[in-house]
Scaffold this motif. Structure first.
Motif: not given
Length: 399
Positions: A119-121, A174
């Motif tokens: 997931d690129p997010a 993150w």
């Protein structure tokens, strides 16, 4: 037998206490007689230190041991395992896994919080807080209370002076946010370390190289990296970048890496995406679209299980690994190379022997190649060991 050093009375007591505590940590509960034998200390000295350590809440009588002599059984003295609790945290592209342990290193709780690595997010909103709350809840349920020390292993450059994480191009950002949340939300010390370095510590203390103080762990997983242990000391470099072998320029990539990305470097030949592409080119089954570390691991295991049908793939993989390995070995001359990470672990002796043969042809320096012996929990094991060392320094004193 280990003998205590001569010193002033107060210093001697501290040295003797640390000596006894280290023995109890490594070997488990011991009788006073066994402590006298192992330390070379006198009967009155051992009796005095045991009384002192019990009064300090570090040691307790945990049982008895029968001996071939007349009289009562000998008392067994052990560390107060509940005196402090610690945790190791393994941060990966696919999520976070943590382990809570007591003072002896025994696991008392743990959990995994997965995310979608494709997931690129990145992780969903609030993920870092979820990890923090899960860690605190696990500690409470295990009766741990506050965690004395937590060691976090994450990809990226960990500055040896500031302890701050600077991601390279490969890890998602993150990770830095998660570390900040843990540091803000935990009362104890939070130690940050590169995850491959922690795996190297685990291999040295528990795994493939317990007999060596100089070696290099070559990590082959989603990305590539190396842990460098020289003369028993983990080497980090001026900015924490020792072992960032993914940026190493090597032939066969069709380009060169840059300061903002390792594409074109060794990573392009030996990262999980490259391993999956190589497997497909040799007819080794890999799920469509899969290119993460788990897919690369599965491909290597499938090739090994296929016998002669998988040899061409393993040969090609060894050719690639040897390019990075040779550069490391001719610069550092470690004498021993450990293949870790998902790909290295899955390759086992079959891959290690192939890499060793190619190293022997490419380098004049004799280098033994060994497969990892710590299993899939190398980073967590290294994190727990590092946290345990910090706790012992605080509670036991000494270096």
């Amino acid at each position: 037998m280990t003998t205590a050093r001569t010193a002033t009375p107060s210093t001697a007591r501290a040295i003797n206490d640390r000596l006894a505590l280290d023995l109890l940590l490594r070997q488990g509960p011991l009788t006073a007689t066994e402590l006298r034998t192992l330390t070379g200390l006198s009967r009155p000295t051992v009796a005095d230190l045991l009384e002192r350590l019990q009064h300090g809440g570090l040691v307790a009588i945990v049982g008895e041991r029968g001996e071939e002599r007349r009289g009562p059984n000998a008392r067994l003295y052990g560390l107060r395992a509940d005196r402090a609790h610690l945790a190791g945290v393994d941060v990966r592209a696919g999520g976070v896994t943590f382990t809570v342990a007591d003072l002896t290193g025994r696991t008392v709780a743990g959990a995994t919080l997965p995310i979608d690595p494709e997931d690129p997010a990145g992780p969903p909103p609030g993920y870092a807080d979820r990890v923090l709350q899960a860690l605190l809840a696990a500690a409470r349920e295990a009766g741990a209370g506050d965690l004395h020390t937590v060691t976090v292993g994450a990809p990226g450059l960990v500055h040896p002076a500031t302890g701050q994480l600077r991601p390279t191009s490969l890890p998602p950002h993150w990770h830095t946010d998660l570390v900040a949340v843990l540091r803000a939300g935990l009362t104890g010390e939070v130690i940050l370390e590169n995850e491959v370095n922690l795996a190297g510590i685990a291999e040295h203390r528990l795994g493939a190289v317990t007999d060596r103080d100089t070696f290099v762990l070559l990590w082959l997983g989603h990305g590539t990296g190396a842990a460098v242990m020289l003369d028993g000391r983990l080497r980090r470099g001026a900015s924490g970048g020792t072992g960032e072998i993914g940026f190493l320029p090597v032939p066969g990539t069709g380009g060169l890496p840059g300061s903002l990305g390792c594409d074109g470097g060794f990573h392009t030949l030996a990262g999980s995406r490259a391993v999956c592409e190589l497997a497909r080119a040799h007819g080794v089954p890999v799920p469509d679209g899969a290119e993460d570390a788990a897919a690369a691991e599965a491909a290597v295991l499938a090739a090994r299980a296929a016998g002669t049908a998988g040899e061409a793939f393993l040969d090609g993989l060894a050719d690639r690994v040897a390019l990075g390995a040779t550069a490391v070995c001719v610069l550092l001359d470690p004498g021993c190379l450990v293949l870790g990470g998902e790909t290295g672990r899955a390759g086992g002796r079959a891959l290690a022997d192939r890499v060793a043969a190619r190293l022997a042809a490419l380098s004049p320096l004799p280098t033994e190649v060994r497969p990892s012996a710590t299993g899939g929990g190398a980073v967590l094991s290294g994190a727990v060991l590092t946290a345990s060392d910090a706790v012992c320094r605080d509670l036991f004193g000494g270096p």
